[in-house]
Design an enzyme around this catalytic site. Structure first.
Site, PDB file in Angstrom:
ATOM      1  N   LYS A  16       1.020  -1.092   0.207  1.00 11.00           N
ATOM      2  CA  LYS A  16      -0.035   0.092  -0.010  1.00 11.00           C
ATOM      3  C   LYS A  16       1.072   1.175   0.013  1.00 11.00           C
ATOM      4  O   LYS A  16       2.123   0.952  -0.039  1.00 11.00           O
ATOM      5  CB  LYS A  16      -1.018  -0.092   1.389  1.00 11.00           C
ATOM      6  CG  LYS A  16      -0.477  -0.334   2.652  1.00 11.00           C
ATOM      7  CD  LYS A  16      -1.343  -0.373   3.586  1.00 11.00           C
ATOM      8  CE  LYS A  16      -0.624  -0.947   4.643  1.00 11.00           C
ATOM      9  NZ  LYS A  16      -1.288  -2.081   5.601  1.00 11.00           N
ATOM     10  N   GLY A  69       0.728  -4.954 -10.051  1.00  3.07           N
ATOM     11  CA  GLY A  69       0.522  -3.612  -9.551  1.00  3.07           C
ATOM     12  C   GLY A  69       1.905  -2.862  -9.328  1.00  3.07           C
ATOM     13  O   GLY A  69       1.988  -1.700  -9.679  1.00  3.07           O
ATOM     14  N   SER A  70       2.571  -3.570  -8.587  1.00  2.00           N
ATOM     15  CA  SER A  70       3.943  -2.828  -8.162  1.00  2.00           C
ATOM     16  C   SER A  70       4.767  -2.339  -9.572  1.00  2.00           C
ATOM     17  O   SER A  70       5.325  -1.548  -9.579  1.00  2.00           O
ATOM     18  CB  SER A  70       4.912  -3.819  -7.351  1.00  2.00           C
ATOM     19  OG  SER A  70       4.188  -4.052  -6.072  1.00  2.00           O
ATOM     20  N   ASP A  93       0.135 -15.180  -6.986  1.00  2.00           N
ATOM     21  CA  ASP A  93      -1.225 -15.098  -7.882  1.00  2.00           C
ATOM     22  C   ASP A  93      -1.010 -15.430  -9.406  1.00  2.00           C
ATOM     23  O   ASP A  93      -1.886 -15.989  -9.836  1.00  2.00           O
ATOM     24  CB  ASP A  93      -1.875 -13.941  -8.004  1.00  2.00           C
ATOM     25  CG  ASP A  93      -2.472 -12.969  -6.612  1.00  2.00           C
ATOM     26  OD1 ASP A  93      -2.622 -13.956  -5.574  1.00  2.00           O
ATOM     27  OD2 ASP A  93      -2.510 -11.801  -6.255  1.00  2.00           O
ATOM     28  N   MET A 100      -6.291 -17.935  -2.291  1.00  2.35           N
ATOM     29  CA  MET A 100      -5.864 -16.753  -2.720  1.00  2.35           C
ATOM     30  C   MET A 100      -5.906 -16.868  -3.944  1.00  2.35           C
ATOM     31  O   MET A 100      -6.045 -17.758  -4.655  1.00  2.35           O
ATOM     32  CB  MET A 100      -4.593 -16.095  -1.930  1.00  2.35           C
ATOM     33  CG  MET A 100      -4.949 -15.550  -0.511  1.00  2.35           C
ATOM     34  SD  MET A 100      -3.278 -14.958  -0.058  1.00  2.35           S
ATOM     35  CE  MET A 100      -3.868 -14.237   1.361  1.00  2.35           C
TER      36      MET A 100
HETATM   37  O1  F6P Z   1      -1.433 -10.576  -4.286  1.00  9.53           O
HETATM   38  C1  F6P Z   1      -1.188 -11.359  -3.394  1.00  9.53           C
HETATM   39  C2  F6P Z   1      -2.222 -11.733  -2.258  1.00  9.53           C
HETATM   40  O2  F6P Z   1      -1.621 -12.503  -1.473  1.00  9.53           O
HETATM   41  C3  F6P Z   1      -3.408 -11.884  -2.795  1.00  9.53           C
HETATM   42  O3  F6P Z   1      -3.822 -13.324  -3.129  1.00  9.53           O
HETATM   43  C4  F6P Z   1      -4.307 -11.400  -1.422  1.00  9.53           C
HETATM   44  O4  F6P Z   1      -5.576 -11.258  -2.123  1.00  9.53           O
HETATM   45  C5  F6P Z   1      -3.702 -10.446  -1.133  1.00  9.53           C
HETATM   46  O5  F6P Z   1      -2.378 -10.353  -1.629  1.00  9.53           O
HETATM   47  C6  F6P Z   1      -3.768 -10.154   0.453  1.00  9.53           C
HETATM   48  O6  F6P Z   1      -3.349  -9.147   0.888  1.00  9.53           O
HETATM   49  P1  F6P Z   1      -2.724  -8.435   1.906  1.00  9.53           P
HETATM   50  O7  F6P Z   1      -1.367  -9.333   2.481  1.00  9.53           O
HETATM   51  O8  F6P Z   1      -2.683  -7.132   2.389  1.00  9.53           O
HETATM   52  O9  F6P Z   1      -3.748  -9.131   3.288  1.00  9.53           O
END
Ligand code: F6P
Length: 362
Positions: free
Chosen positions: A81, A120-121, A144, A186
């Site tokens: 973030k 995204g990064s 992912d 995930m």
């Molecule tokens: O993008 C990787 C991931 O693990 C996704 O599969 C999942 O939706 C998300 O990140 C979870 O994010 P966080 O670690 O912020 O809970």
């Protein structure tokens, strides 16, 4: 071509297994083959935006015992973030702090930057590097596996192994209690983890965001299994799947951040209600991101790290290393930064799953 003497490496986005192996490979190649200084930037973009700057000088001694090759997570830290173009301020407003990032790069006297990140990064870092005329090379990582132009990203293989093992364990308890076990995994908006682990782990039903499903289809498959004399079943559902009314269930964390989560519970209730069978839900969550990297992730990380440094040496910036057709190649970041890569609903894996009698949707 400007002479390279100092390079930076950072990890950005959600962590995964194999990141340390990338950092190790980058350091080995850059120090060992080219004699450059390597600075490991702490906590992704934050290390370049904070003052004082936050980084570690990386040397071969740090990797001597090869412990880092085996360790999960990233010892440099990461963030998923705090986009520097819209950085969240304490008063709730967003501030463009992209110039802090560019300034940090120059203060560190870096000649190039290797970014280990997901889709995204990669997009945000490319915009930042374009803005500051910074030479960037990307290394794809994410459980992912939704980065374009590469068959595999670092972290995916370990996550699939974790999910497969979870199914192996759930099978025994499902059979003992004659239950339908639902495993929520995930993957954000893509079903790569669900389909691979679902096939490998012997699921009866695999639900992925790319293929619509129906409760009738799920019920039909469970009844078929029951008719064959089996009183239990395994369901794998990707977290990004929608309910029939089109919503993707989410969980809200303190501070208002939302993440996918809850589709497993939704299905569990529905299956129990419509079929009358006992159900239980397991949400694997961040277990999929941790642990010792698999052989494939270590291999990818090592090959990617070496090739990324070679690209810097050749002045080939704006590229991402990728795995295609049994080897490492490099591709344009412009071709990568177009959003997440979905699973092909007409591809081999969906076809194979259906060939095994697995319900993957209608
Ligand atoms: O993008 C990787 C991931 O693990 C996704 O599969 C999942 O939706 C998300 O990140 C979870 O994010 P966080 O670690 O912020 O809970």
């Amino acid at each position: 071509m400007a002479e390279i003497r100092r390079i930076g490496v950072l990890t950005s986005g959600g962590d995964c297994a194999g990141l340390n192996a990338v950092i190790r490979a980058v350091t080995h190649r850059a120090r060992g083959a080219y004699g450059w200084k390597v600075l490991g930037i702490l906590d992704g973009t934050m290390g370049l935006m904070d003052r004082p700057l936050r980084y570690l000088e990386l040397d071969l001694d740090m990797f001597a015992g090869h412990d880092i090759l085996r360790a999960g997570g990233t010892f440099l830290g990461t963030v998923n973030k705090g986009d520097p173009f819209a950085f969240p301020m304490p008063d709730g407003t967003k501030l463009d702090r992209s110039l802090d990032f560019v300034d940090g790069f120059h203060r560190m006297e870096l000649d190039a930057l290797i970014v280990v990140g997901g889709d995204g990064s990669m997009r945000i870092l490319k915009q930042l590097c374009d803005k500051g005329s910074i030479g960037m090379v990307g290394v794809p990582k994410t459980i992912d596996n939704d980065v374009h132009e590469t068959e595999y990203a670092v972290g995916f293989s370990t996550a699939v192994n974790v999910v497969t093992e979870a199914l192996d364990r759930l099978q025994a308890t499902a059979a003992s209690h004659h239950r339908v076990m639902i495993l929520e995994v995930m993957g954000r908006d893509a079903g790569h983890i669900a389909i691979s682990a679902g096939i490998a782990g012997g699921a009866d039903i695999i639900l992925i965001p790319e293929v619509p499903y129906s409760m009738e289809g799920i019920a039909r498959r469970i009844r078929e299994v029951q008719k064959q004399g089996r009183s239990h079943a395994l369901v794998v559902v990707a977290e990004g799947c929608r309910t029939p009314d089109g919503t993707v269930p989410c969980v809200e964390y303190a501070g208002g951040e939302k993440r996918y989560g809850g589709i497993g519970q939704y299905l569990s209730d529905k299956i129990a209600e419509e079929i009358g069978t006992e159900t239980r839900v397991t949400i694997l969550g961040h277990v999929q991101r941790g642990g010792i990297p698999s052989m494939r992730d270590r291999l990818l990380a090592s090959a990617f790290g070496v090739h990324a440094v070679d690209l810097v040496a050749q002045g080939k910036f704006g590229r991402m290393v990728a795995w295609q057709d049994r080897g490492v190649v490099d591709v344009s970041l412009d071709a990568v930064c177009i959003g997440p890569r979905s699973l092909n609903p007409d591809g081999t894996l969906v076809h194979s799953a259906r060939g095994l009698g697995i319900y993957v949707g209608d």
